[in-house]
Design a protein around this motif. Structure first.
Motif, PDB file in Angstrom:
ATOM      1  N   GLU A 278       0.813  -1.209   0.000  1.00 60.01           N
ATOM      2  CA  GLU A 278       0.000   0.000   0.000  1.00 60.01           C
ATOM      3  C   GLU A 278       0.852   1.267   0.000  1.00 60.01           C
ATOM      4  N   ASP A 279       1.968   1.237   0.705  1.00 59.88           N
ATOM      5  CA  ASP A 279       2.828   2.414   0.802  1.00 59.88           C
ATOM      6  C   ASP A 279       4.268   1.947   0.941  1.00 59.88           C
ATOM      7  N   VAL A 280       5.040   2.140  -0.094  1.00 62.69           N
ATOM      8  CA  VAL A 280       6.416   1.648  -0.102  1.00 62.69           C
ATOM      9  C   VAL A 280       7.324   2.469   0.809  1.00 62.69           C
ATOM     10  N   LYS A 281       6.821   3.594   1.316  1.00 65.88           N
ATOM     11  CA  LYS A 281       7.644   4.489   2.131  1.00 65.88           C
ATOM     12  C   LYS A 281       7.480   4.261   3.631  1.00 65.88           C
ATOM     13  N   ILE A 282       6.801   3.185   4.049  1.00 67.38           N
ATOM     14  CA  ILE A 282       6.655   2.940   5.480  1.00 67.38           C
ATOM     15  C   ILE A 282       8.021   2.630   6.081  1.00 67.38           C
ATOM     16  N   PRO A 283       8.204   2.837   7.400  1.00 69.08           N
ATOM     17  CA  PRO A 283       9.507   2.546   8.024  1.00 69.08           C
ATOM     18  C   PRO A 283       9.866   1.073   7.883  1.00 69.08           C
ATOM     19  N   PRO A 284      11.160   0.750   7.790  1.00 65.18           N
ATOM     20  CA  PRO A 284      11.578  -0.657   7.665  1.00 65.18           C
ATOM     21  C   PRO A 284      11.268  -1.443   8.932  1.00 65.18           C
ATOM     22  N   LEU A 285      11.254  -2.763   8.795  1.00 65.65           N
ATOM     23  CA  LEU A 285      10.973  -3.639   9.928  1.00 65.65           C
ATOM     24  C   LEU A 285      12.136  -3.654  10.914  1.00 65.65           C
ATOM     25  N   PRO A 286      11.860  -3.680  12.219  1.00 68.24           N
ATOM     26  CA  PRO A 286      12.951  -3.856  13.189  1.00 68.24           C
ATOM     27  C   PRO A 286      13.509  -5.275  13.099  1.00 68.24           C
ATOM     28  N   GLU A 287      14.805  -5.391  13.091  1.00 69.42           N
ATOM     29  CA  GLU A 287      15.462  -6.691  12.934  1.00 69.42           C
ATOM     30  C   GLU A 287      15.901  -7.219  14.297  1.00 69.42           C
ATOM     31  N   PHE A 288      14.969  -7.856  15.017  1.00 67.24           N
ATOM     32  CA  PHE A 288      15.271  -8.463  16.314  1.00 67.24           C
ATOM     33  C   PHE A 288      14.470  -9.750  16.435  1.00 67.24           C
ATOM     34  N   GLY A 289      14.784 -10.537  17.460  1.00 69.15           N
ATOM     35  CA  GLY A 289      14.070 -11.790  17.678  1.00 69.15           C
ATOM     36  C   GLY A 289      14.891 -12.985  17.241  1.00 69.15           C
ATOM     37  N   SER A 290      14.212 -14.030  16.821  1.00 70.77           N
ATOM     38  CA  SER A 290      14.884 -15.269  16.442  1.00 70.77           C
ATOM     39  C   SER A 290      15.701 -15.075  15.162  1.00 70.77           C
ATOM     40  N   THR A 291      16.625 -16.002  14.928  1.00 72.39           N
ATOM     41  CA  THR A 291      17.484 -15.922  13.744  1.00 72.39           C
ATOM     42  C   THR A 291      16.655 -15.970  12.471  1.00 72.39           C
ATOM     43  N   GLU A 292      15.641 -16.852  12.433  1.00 66.64           N
ATOM     44  CA  GLU A 292      14.821 -16.972  11.233  1.00 66.64           C
ATOM     45  C   GLU A 292      14.060 -15.687  10.963  1.00 66.64           C
ATOM     46  N   TYR A 293      13.517 -15.065  12.037  1.00 65.27           N
ATOM     47  CA  TYR A 293      12.767 -13.824  11.823  1.00 65.27           C
ATOM     48  C   TYR A 293      13.691 -12.702  11.373  1.00 65.27           C
ATOM     49  N   ARG A 294      14.882 -12.613  11.963  1.00 63.60           N
ATOM     50  CA  ARG A 294      15.807 -11.551  11.554  1.00 63.60           C
ATOM     51  C   ARG A 294      16.179 -11.701  10.076  1.00 63.60           C
ATOM     52  N   SER A 295      16.384 -12.936   9.639  1.00 61.84           N
ATOM     53  CA  SER A 295      16.716 -13.161   8.230  1.00 61.84           C
ATOM     54  C   SER A 295      15.558 -12.732   7.330  1.00 61.84           C
ATOM     55  N   ALA A 296      14.326 -13.108   7.729  1.00 63.42           N
ATOM     56  CA  ALA A 296      13.166 -12.719   6.931  1.00 63.42           C
ATOM     57  C   ALA A 296      12.981 -11.209   6.931  1.00 63.42           C
ATOM     58  N   ALA A 297      13.177 -10.563   8.088  1.00 64.98           N
ATOM     59  CA  ALA A 297      13.032  -9.107   8.160  1.00 64.98           C
ATOM     60  C   ALA A 297      14.080  -8.413   7.289  1.00 64.98           C
ATOM     61  N   ARG A 298      15.317  -8.920   7.298  1.00 65.50           N
ATOM     62  CA  ARG A 298      16.358  -8.327   6.443  1.00 65.50           C
ATOM     63  C   ARG A 298      15.985  -8.455   4.967  1.00 65.50           C
ATOM     64  N   ALA A 299      15.448  -9.622   4.591  1.00 62.94           N
ATOM     65  CA  ALA A 299      15.057  -9.816   3.194  1.00 62.94           C
ATOM     66  C   ALA A 299      13.938  -8.861   2.791  1.00 62.94           C
ATOM     67  N   VAL A 300      12.944  -8.679   3.691  1.00 63.37           N
ATOM     68  CA  VAL A 300      11.840  -7.770   3.393  1.00 63.37           C
ATOM     69  C   VAL A 300      12.348  -6.329   3.307  1.00 63.37           C
ATOM     70  N   ASN A 301      13.234  -5.937   4.224  1.00 66.24           N
ATOM     71  CA  ASN A 301      13.774  -4.567   4.189  1.00 66.24           C
ATOM     72  C   ASN A 301      14.591  -4.327   2.920  1.00 66.24           C
ATOM     73  N   ALA A 302      15.339  -5.359   2.487  1.00 68.43           N
ATOM     74  CA  ALA A 302      16.099  -5.223   1.238  1.00 68.43           C
ATOM     75  C   ALA A 302      15.152  -5.071   0.048  1.00 68.43           C
ATOM     76  N   MET A 303      14.068  -5.860   0.047  1.00 69.20           N
ATOM     77  CA  MET A 303      13.081  -5.747  -1.023  1.00 69.20           C
ATOM     78  C   MET A 303      12.435  -4.369  -1.026  1.00 69.20           C
ATOM     79  N   GLN A 304      12.113  -3.850   0.182  1.00 72.95           N
ATOM     80  CA  GLN A 304      11.500  -2.529   0.272  1.00 72.95           C
ATOM     81  C   GLN A 304      12.456  -1.452  -0.232  1.00 72.95           C
ATOM     82  N   ALA A 305      13.736  -1.575   0.091  1.00 71.46           N
ATOM     83  CA  ALA A 305      14.722  -0.593  -0.388  1.00 71.46           C
ATOM     84  C   ALA A 305      14.806  -0.618  -1.910  1.00 71.46           C
ATOM     85  N   GLN A 306      14.775  -1.809  -2.500  1.00 71.93           N
ATOM     86  CA  GLN A 306      14.809  -1.904  -3.951  1.00 71.93           C
ATOM     87  C   GLN A 306      13.557  -1.301  -4.578  1.00 71.93           C
ATOM     88  N   LEU A 307      12.415  -1.534  -3.940  1.00 74.56           N
ATOM     89  CA  LEU A 307      11.176  -0.936  -4.450  1.00 74.56           C
ATOM     90  C   LEU A 307      11.230   0.581  -4.368  1.00 74.56           C
TER      91      LEU A 307
END
Length: 470
Positions: free
Chosen positions: A229-258
């Motif tokens: 809906e809005d590509v300019k929302i703040p990025p996800l905080p990268e904390f928690g389990s290893t799997e979640y941090r990896s997923a959050a980093r991937a989403v933030n990278a995708m958002q930066a590319q968008l």
């Protein structure tokens, strides 16, 4: 079968956890019950051996008449004891290996006391022996210990026992019965609520822990939806389990590319707007210098078409990147002000008051969304009817035109950029196939959607849904 199975990963994990808990509880109770039975059996054999030792040691040196008298003095209703010429256990073959081994142990242990044979059998639990206690129910003034002793005596009388026959060297048999201690079941009226409470606590804690564990992933899901809906929302905080941090980093990278892609498209649109404006202006000025002729009019029309196309492309490229703040909007007033500019549009103003139709969104974008829908209805249906109503927590704007409609199989195609449905719409009166695309994108960015359907009475029905302000 699949519809009864969980549809989400947390539900599957919870189901596996509960199934494992139940399986573990059943297995644990089975093991404990078996160990209790085995332990109780050995204990009863030990008790019989010790009682036999005491009786044999007391009776072996006494003459037969004295043995009979002593046995009669020591007998009681719950543990019968007597001397006889015949054994109470008539079979010389033990019913199981444990009893056979016990018989050998008794003969070897008591050989010094003139014992030549020993026989042991189990007495059925169905055999009820009399007890020395009063069979009547305890009175109300009886203490707790006396009640428990009375109940235990009743249990002993119904629990069966071990019958032993021991032969002395003179041919007399010592016959006695040792009651078997009753084994209470693991699951009783008293223990079942305790097991149920423990299981309920474990399940509740598991559900709580599962929700805590999966909460970041629900936040991740919501964040991905908001990025659409809005590509300019703040990025996800990268904390928690290893799997979640990896997923959050991937989403933030995708958002930066968008964001980079949107910025590039914005720059391209600005460059097109700047670079096309100058040559188009020069062409228009040169055409003004030409004499009035059919060729001049054709060229002017072509030039107008080029300018319209460039404006449409620039609008489509820049509508998402306009930096506009969200605010509360009186949607009824917004629609009313837009309809005032269209004499061929009828607005149904009865029913719901404007105070109930408050939504949250970008005012300019929503105005453009509604305008595009009404423009589309007027361009292809000549006339249109507009109405507003509430459906749960959503505002529903219905725009019905009086045109030919669209084939059912092609209703979704008109939302694609530069897509026009041939045969159902007049190409000469329309735009370039971007109005509905922009309108639906704006609606979805506002949390709503646009749906098209052919009205049974004729014409096309466009339905815009926008959530009410919270």
């Amino acid at each position: 079968m699949k519809r009864f199975l969980p549809q989400s990963l947390p539900s599957w994990i919870l189901l596996i956890l509960i199934a494992g808990l139940i399986t573990t509880q059943i297995a644990t109770l089975s093991i404990v019950s078996r160990d209790r039975n085995e332990g109780n059996n050995i204990l009863e054999l030990f008790r019989l051996s010790e009682r036999a030792y005491t009786l044999v040691k007391l009776l072996y040196a006494a003459p037969p008449p004295e043995r009979t008298r002593l046995a009669g003095a020591m007998t009681n209703a719950s543990s019968p004891l007597y001397m006889a010429d015949e054994p109470a256990v008539t079979s010389a073959i033990a019913s199981d290996d444990n009893l056979a081994e016990l018989e050998d142990v008794l003969v070897a242990r008591f050989s010094a006391f003139g014992v030549t044979d020993a026989r042991v059998r189990r007495e059925s639990p169905n055999v009820t022996r009399e007890t020395d206690t009063d069979s009547s129910a305890p009175g109300a003034d009886v203490g707790i210990v006396e009640k428990q002793l009375s109940a235990l005596a009743q249990d002993f009388s119904k629990s069966g026992g071990l019958v032993a026959s021991i032969e002395f060297s003179d041919g007399q048999w010592l016959n006695f019965v040792t009651p078997v201690s009753p084994i209470d079941p693991i699951l009783t009226v008293q223990t079942l609520p305790l097991f149920g409470a423990v299981a309920a606590i474990v399940i509740i804690l598991s559900i709580w822990a599962m929700r805590r564990l999966t909460a970041p992933y629900r936040a991740l899901e919501n964040a991905v939806k908001r990025i659409g809906e809005d590509v300019k929302i703040p990025p996800l905080p990268e904390f928690g389990s290893t799997e979640y941090r990896s997923a959050a980093r991937a989403v933030n990278a995708m958002q930066a590319q968008l964001r980079e892609y949107v910025a590039d498209r914005e720059q391209l649109a600005a460059a097109l707007a700047h670079d096309l404006r100058t040559p188009l202006t020069r062409i228009r000025l040169r055409l003004e210098l030409l004499r009035k002729s059919q060729l001049r009019q054709s060229l002017m029309q072509d030039l107008n078409d080029i300018e319209a196309i460039s404006r449409s492309v620039i609008d489509f490229a820049t509508y998402e990147v306009v930096d506009e703040e969200q605010e509360k909007i009186d949607f009824w007033s917004l629609v009313d002000s837009i309809v005032d500019n269209y004499p061929q549009v009828t607005f149904e103003k009865k029913g719901i008051g404007s105070r109930k139709l408050i939504c949250t969104g970008r005012p300019i974008a929503l105005r453009r969304c509604v305008t595009n829908l009404i423009d589309n209805a007027v361009a292809y249906g000549e006339r249109a009817d507009v109405s507003l109503n509430l459906a749960g927590n959503d505002i529903v704007l219905v725009i019905k035109d009086h045109g030919p409609g669209i084939p059912q199989a092609k209703l979704d195609e008109v939302f694609q950029p530069f897509r026009r449905v041939e045969g159902s719409r007049n190409r000469q009166t329309g735009g370039f196939g971007l109005g509905l695309t922009i309108a639906r994108n704006i609606a979805r960015r506002s949390g709503g959607d646009i749906k098209l359907e052919n009205d049974p009475e004729g014409g096309l029905r466009a339905e815009l849904t926008i959530p009410l302000a919270s």
